[in-house]
Motif scaffolding. Structure first.
Motif, mmCIF file in Angstrom:
data_model
loop_
_atom_site.group_PDB
_atom_site.id
_atom_site.type_symbol
_atom_site.label_atom_id
_atom_site.label_comp_id
_atom_site.label_asym_id
_atom_site.label_seq_id
_atom_site.Cartn_x
_atom_site.Cartn_y
_atom_site.Cartn_z
ATOM 1 N N ASN A 224 0.833 -1.198 0.000
ATOM 2 C CA ASN A 224 0.000 0.000 0.000
ATOM 3 C C ASN A 224 0.871 1.252 0.000
ATOM 4 O O ASN A 224 1.919 1.294 0.649
ATOM 5 N N ASP A 225 0.420 2.262 -0.709
ATOM 6 C CA ASP A 225 1.162 3.522 -0.783
ATOM 7 C C ASP A 225 0.729 4.425 0.367
ATOM 8 O O ASP A 225 -0.294 5.108 0.293
ATOM 9 N N VAL A 226 1.512 4.423 1.445
ATOM 10 C CA VAL A 226 1.187 5.235 2.625
ATOM 11 C C VAL A 226 2.030 6.500 2.674
ATOM 12 O O VAL A 226 2.047 7.209 3.680
ATOM 13 N N GLY A 227 2.749 6.784 1.592
ATOM 14 C CA GLY A 227 3.545 8.002 1.534
ATOM 15 C C GLY A 227 4.940 7.856 2.083
ATOM 16 O O GLY A 227 5.639 8.862 2.247
ATOM 17 N N GLN A 228 5.372 6.633 2.392
ATOM 18 C CA GLN A 228 6.711 6.395 2.942
ATOM 19 C C GLN A 228 7.350 5.268 2.124
ATOM 20 O O GLN A 228 7.378 4.109 2.544
ATOM 21 N N ARG A 229 7.847 5.579 0.957
ATOM 22 C CA ARG A 229 8.370 4.555 0.059
ATOM 23 C C ARG A 229 9.489 3.769 0.746
ATOM 24 O O ARG A 229 10.396 4.341 1.335
ATOM 25 N N GLY A 230 9.406 2.442 0.662
ATOM 26 C CA GLY A 230 10.378 1.579 1.308
ATOM 27 C C GLY A 230 9.929 1.049 2.662
ATOM 28 O O GLY A 230 10.655 0.273 3.302
ATOM 29 N N TYR A 231 8.750 1.418 3.096
ATOM 30 C CA TYR A 231 8.219 0.983 4.389
ATOM 31 C C TYR A 231 8.092 -0.545 4.423
ATOM 32 O O TYR A 231 7.474 -1.147 3.553
ATOM 33 N N CYS A 232 8.696 -1.157 5.438
ATOM 34 C CA CYS A 232 8.655 -2.608 5.608
ATOM 35 C C CYS A 232 8.136 -2.965 6.999
ATOM 36 O O CYS A 232 8.227 -2.166 7.934
ATOM 37 N N VAL A 233 7.598 -4.165 7.108
ATOM 38 C CA VAL A 233 7.201 -4.717 8.403
ATOM 39 C C VAL A 233 7.977 -6.002 8.622
ATOM 40 O O VAL A 233 7.976 -6.891 7.764
ATOM 41 N N VAL A 234 8.670 -6.082 9.760
ATOM 42 C CA VAL A 234 9.433 -7.274 10.126
ATOM 43 C C VAL A 234 8.625 -8.026 11.188
ATOM 44 O O VAL A 234 8.282 -7.462 12.233
ATOM 45 N N ILE A 235 8.337 -9.309 10.921
ATOM 46 C CA ILE A 235 7.461 -10.105 11.788
ATOM 47 C C ILE A 235 8.250 -11.233 12.439
ATOM 48 O O ILE A 235 8.944 -11.997 11.757
ATOM 49 N N TRP A 236 8.160 -11.317 13.753
ATOM 50 C CA TRP A 236 8.785 -12.408 14.493
ATOM 51 C C TRP A 236 8.154 -13.733 14.075
ATOM 52 O O TRP A 236 6.931 -13.870 14.000
ATOM 53 N N ARG A 237 8.993 -14.721 13.775
ATOM 54 C CA ARG A 237 8.510 -16.047 13.389
ATOM 55 C C ARG A 237 9.037 -17.078 14.391
ATOM 56 O O ARG A 237 10.213 -17.446 14.381
ATOM 57 N N GLY A 238 8.200 -17.489 15.243
ATOM 58 C CA GLY A 238 8.542 -18.467 16.267
ATOM 59 C C GLY A 238 7.310 -18.664 17.111
ATOM 60 O O GLY A 238 6.195 -18.344 16.687
ATOM 61 N N ARG A 239 7.474 -19.170 18.306
ATOM 62 C CA ARG A 239 6.317 -19.269 19.192
ATOM 63 C C ARG A 239 5.712 -17.881 19.350
ATOM 64 O O ARG A 239 6.405 -16.867 19.283
ATOM 65 N N HIS A 240 4.415 -17.837 19.578
ATOM 66 C CA HIS A 240 3.746 -16.540 19.701
ATOM 67 C C HIS A 240 4.284 -15.773 20.900
ATOM 68 O O HIS A 240 4.308 -16.277 22.032
ATOM 69 N N VAL A 241 4.731 -14.535 20.638
ATOM 70 C CA VAL A 241 5.056 -13.594 21.700
ATOM 71 C C VAL A 241 4.455 -12.252 21.318
ATOM 72 O O VAL A 241 4.340 -11.921 20.140
ATOM 73 N N SER A 242 4.082 -11.497 22.321
ATOM 74 C CA SER A 242 3.477 -10.192 22.098
ATOM 75 C C SER A 242 4.504 -9.071 22.167
ATOM 76 O O SER A 242 4.412 -8.092 21.418
ATOM 77 N N ASP A 243 5.489 -9.215 23.054
ATOM 78 C CA ASP A 243 6.474 -8.165 23.284
ATOM 79 C C ASP A 243 7.889 -8.750 23.278
ATOM 80 O O ASP A 243 8.081 -9.934 23.610
ATOM 81 N N PRO A 244 8.880 -7.935 22.930
ATOM 82 C CA PRO A 244 10.252 -8.447 22.889
ATOM 83 C C PRO A 244 10.770 -8.877 24.250
ATOM 84 O O PRO A 244 11.742 -9.641 24.337
ATOM 85 N N THR A 245 10.145 -8.424 25.314
ATOM 86 C CA THR A 245 10.571 -8.835 26.659
ATOM 87 C C THR A 245 10.342 -10.328 26.894
ATOM 88 O O THR A 245 10.894 -10.899 27.844
ATOM 89 N N GLU A 246 9.550 -10.954 26.049
ATOM 90 C CA GLU A 246 9.281 -12.386 26.189
ATOM 91 C C GLU A 246 10.336 -13.252 25.505
ATOM 92 O O GLU A 246 10.306 -14.482 25.628
ATOM 93 N N LEU A 247 11.253 -12.630 24.772
ATOM 94 C CA LEU A 247 12.264 -13.374 24.039
ATOM 95 C C LEU A 247 13.441 -13.728 24.935
ATOM 96 O O LEU A 247 13.776 -12.989 25.868
#
Length: 336
Positions: A224-247
């Protein structure tokens, strides 16, 4: 506070009085339109209407910025039902909102308009408007689901200005507009119905293509063109965690290394002036990071990007050829 009504109902005068009483700035469409017209020669009615459309765009943008910064305002124009509903509702989602609509009998309203013809800014093309006069004010009776008050402006204000101010200060936000955590939020945090878990390590997620597959994450170049060319989303792939404090320490190191790897590739490709790394998860509580390049002309200096603060509907897509080119370039950089 939104102040509307048909032309010549006295809404601008009332809006300014309410702004003084409430200590709020007053933003009017006519002020915007007249400022836009200044550099140009006077045109016809079509020219005036084109400037009017531009003025509405500016009006809603300015109001969004003020509300997003946590301030209130009085917003005034001859808003029309059906045309202004969506942008007004979007603003109402940012702050408690009330609507005041001015009304007066058509004969008096037209008389007022005729009397002021020639005294206002040249952009209004009043003769043409009188030639197409709409006597029915039904389209000006805006109703966006927030508390609304009709004010008769035939002779002063009924109800009076003090009552209108009290209405604005005492109105409650409708329950459907209150923001509350979902009743099953605790279960969602633990992984209930998690869409990112269900996606798996897909090459395509919600229309966006995977640009990088790491040990513990996948990165997607947003389509989608949200006005920020190059915008990426990095998704954790492993057991479900909500916050990085759980890693674990090892998983956290690997995840953030991969997030930074994506960020560096974006920097190399797009040359932004700043990078934003945002871990929110307030609607979908699965660990992921928005990696957003910022640009001098993105219109949001000093603030998060606009699309992160507003629900955008029907976003356009980045042109296919451009998206494919960007995808190829980023993949090459990420696999060096």
């Amino acid at each position: 506070m939104i102040v509307g009504g048909a032309p010549a109902t006295g809404k601008t005068t009332l809006a300014r009085a309410l702004g003084d009483a409430l200590g709020l700035p007053v933003i009017t469409k006519d002020d915007m339109k007249e400022s836009l017209a200044e550099p140009f020669a006077t045109g016809d009615l079509a020219w005036s209407r084109q400037l009017g459309s531009a003025a509405y765009g500016a009006l809603f943008t300015v109001a969004d910025r003020i509300l997003a910064a946590g301030h209130g305002l009085v917003l005034e124009s001859n808003f029309r039902r059906g045309m202004a509903d969506a942008p007004l509702r979007a603003l109402a989602n940012l702050a408690p909102t009330v609507v005041v609509v001015c009304r007066t009998p058509d004969a008096l309203r037209r008389k007022r308009y005729e009397e002021r013809a020639g005294s206002r800014h040249r952009v209004h093309i009043e003769d043409a408007i009188l030639a197409e006069w709409i006597s029915d004010d039904a389209e000006s009776l805006i109703d966006i689901g927030t508390p609304r008050l009709i004010v008769d402006t035939t002779d002063g204000y009924a109800p009076g200005i003090e009552e209108v101010v009290a209405f604005a200060r005492g109105a409650n936000v409708p329950s459907e507009m209150k923001r509350e955590w979902p009743v099953d939020w605790t279960e969602r945090v633990r992984g209930k119905d998690c869409a990112m878990c269900a996606d798996g390590r897909a090459d395509l997620a919600h229309g966006s293509s995977r640009v990088f597959a790491g040990r513990v994450s996948d990165a997607y170049l947003v389509r989608n063109d949200v006005g920020q060319r190059g915008y990426c989303v990095v998704i954790w792939r492993g057991r479900h965690v909500s916050d990085p404090t759980e890693l674990s320490a090892d998983d956290a190191r690997d995840y953030f290394d991969e997030v930074l790897r994506v960020g560096r590739a974006i920097e190399q490709k797009y040359k932004p002036i700043k990078m934003n790394f945002e871990m929110l998860g307030n609607s979908l509580p699965h660990l992921h990071t928005h990696v957003v390049p910022r640009y001098l002309d993105d219109g949001e200096p000093g603030h998060p990007p606009h699309f992160m603060r507003t629900d955008l509907k029907d976003e356009p897509k980045i042109p296919e050829a451009q998206y494919a080119s960007d995808l190829t370039a980023l993949r090459a950089l990420l696999h060096q």
